[in-house]
Design an enzyme around this catalytic site. Structure first.
Site, PDB file in Angstrom:
ATOM      1  N   PRO A 250       0.850  -1.003  -0.031  1.00 42.69           N
ATOM      2  CA  PRO A 250       0.284  -0.060   0.038  1.00 42.69           C
ATOM      3  C   PRO A 250       0.003   0.941  -0.253  1.00 42.69           C
ATOM      4  O   PRO A 250       1.045   2.183   0.565  1.00 42.69           O
ATOM      5  CB  PRO A 250      -0.584  -0.234   1.500  1.00 42.69           C
ATOM      6  CG  PRO A 250      -0.278  -1.337   2.247  1.00 42.69           C
ATOM      7  CD  PRO A 250       0.942  -2.040   1.207  1.00 42.69           C
ATOM      8  N   CYS A 251       1.589   1.726  -1.582  1.00 46.23           N
ATOM      9  CA  CYS A 251       1.994   3.104  -1.074  1.00 46.23           C
ATOM     10  C   CYS A 251       1.463   3.855  -1.397  1.00 46.23           C
ATOM     11  O   CYS A 251       1.646   5.030  -1.054  1.00 46.23           O
ATOM     12  CB  CYS A 251       3.075   3.272  -2.603  1.00 46.23           C
ATOM     13  SG  CYS A 251       1.984   2.372  -4.400  1.00 46.23           S
ATOM     14  N   HIS A 252      -0.282   3.644  -1.484  1.00 50.34           N
ATOM     15  CA  HIS A 252      -1.295   4.928  -1.463  1.00 50.34           C
ATOM     16  C   HIS A 252      -1.234   5.239  -0.436  1.00 50.34           C
ATOM     17  O   HIS A 252      -1.680   6.434   0.674  1.00 50.34           O
ATOM     18  CB  HIS A 252      -2.270   4.791  -2.091  1.00 50.34           C
ATOM     19  CG  HIS A 252      -3.166   4.034  -0.932  1.00 50.34           C
ATOM     20  ND1 HIS A 252      -2.710   2.163  -1.928  1.00 50.34           N
ATOM     21  CD2 HIS A 252      -4.212   3.493  -0.006  1.00 50.34           C
ATOM     22  CE1 HIS A 252      -3.216   1.489  -0.934  1.00 50.34           C
ATOM     23  NE2 HIS A 252      -3.996   2.114   0.071  1.00 50.34           N
TER      24      HIS A 252
END
Length: 285
Positions: A250-252
């Site tokens: 989850p780079c978001h």
């Protein structure tokens, strides 16, 4: 084949994305629901229904979830979130609302690049059409298609493994798409297997991303501190940007220190959409 709710969410996303982009441009004017609905070509009641069906939140609650004030709240204890996650392992302190992921980390030397065969397929997702890439031992890539340009999405994935062979095989990638995007399949007894292929530094950053629970956030500097490189926040940002397995890794959930939703490889509107969608899933639980 993906289930009907996922297909419906994929169809709704185009409307939601236009609404998010409109709000982002006009947020100082505090546009009414009627104005937003008119922009996307729906009545106010129909727009509310479509939005709630997709996000699990009303448009007003969704906007609150993606404001900088809410982001700052999430960041207040971001460092302690990472510390707690590592204390109990990469599964994180609480993954009730999150993906359950079993990962394998491989450096480029672990695969002879000319021996690596990857399979790819295009699938609907809650965030528009997705491209899923599978290695022999798990999902290796997940990206998104913009403006129907599948060729660009495929090229974006292919450049990450320039010597690997890629063949289209939708049947092989469909199970990974289902596991990633259907929350009813997020179960610890059947983890989604992912294969992360990168440099030692990139792998450490991506593994740290896996420890950030849904509905929480962290910063580049906190990740740098956690991996023992406190002055490497900029390099961490570059590694986050090279993450090939969006949404699942989850780079978001990485924000600027101020709480700003900084750039995202697959578009800022999509980052806002994912964060708001996750807020809806967490609220529903």
């Amino acid at each position: 084949m993906l289930d009907t709710p996922t297909l419906a969410a994929s169809a709704d996303y185009a409307t939601v994305k236009r609404a998010i982009e409109f709000i982002s441009r006009r947020y100082r004017d505090q546009p009414s629901i009627e104005a937003i609905a008119g922009h996307v070509g729906l009545s106010a009641s129909h727009f509310q229904h479509v939005f709630k069906r997709w996000a699990g939140l009303t448009p007003k609650a969704f906007l609150q979830a993606i404001t900088i004030e809410r982001a700052r709240e999430l960041l207040r204890d971001s460092a302690s979130v990472l510390d707690a996650a590592y204390d109990v392992g990469l599964s994180g302190p609480s993954r009730l609302h999150d993906l359950f992921v079993a990962h394998e980390a491989l450096t480029p030397g672990d695969y002879r690049r000319d021996d690596l065969l990857l399979r790819y397929g295009f699938h609907p997702s809650p965030f528009g059409e997705a491209i899923v890439v599978a290695a022999p031992r798990g999902m290796a890539g997940l990206g998104f298609v913009d403006e129907g340009n599948r060729e660009h999405a495929l090229a974006d994935m292919a450049r990450r493994w320039p010597r690997a062979g890629l063949v289209e095989d939708k049947r092989a990638t469909a199970p990974y798409a289902r596991r990633a995007f259907d929350p009813t399949l997020w179960r610890p007894d059947a983890p989604l297997r992912v294969v992360m292929i990168g440099t030692d530094f990139e792998l450490r950053v991506w593994e740290t991303l896996l420890s950030v629970p849904m509905g929480r956030a962290t910063t580049y500097s906190d990740i740098a501190r956690k991996i023992g490189r406190p002055k490497a926040a900029r390099a961490v940002g570059a590694a986050v940007g090279r993450n090939p397995i969006s949404f699942v890794v989850p780079c978001h959930r990485v924000l600027g220190r101020s709480g700003a939703l900084t750039g995202y490889h697959w578009g800022l509107a999509r980052k806002q959409a994912i964060i708001g969608w996750e807020a809806g899933r967490a609220a529903a639980g």
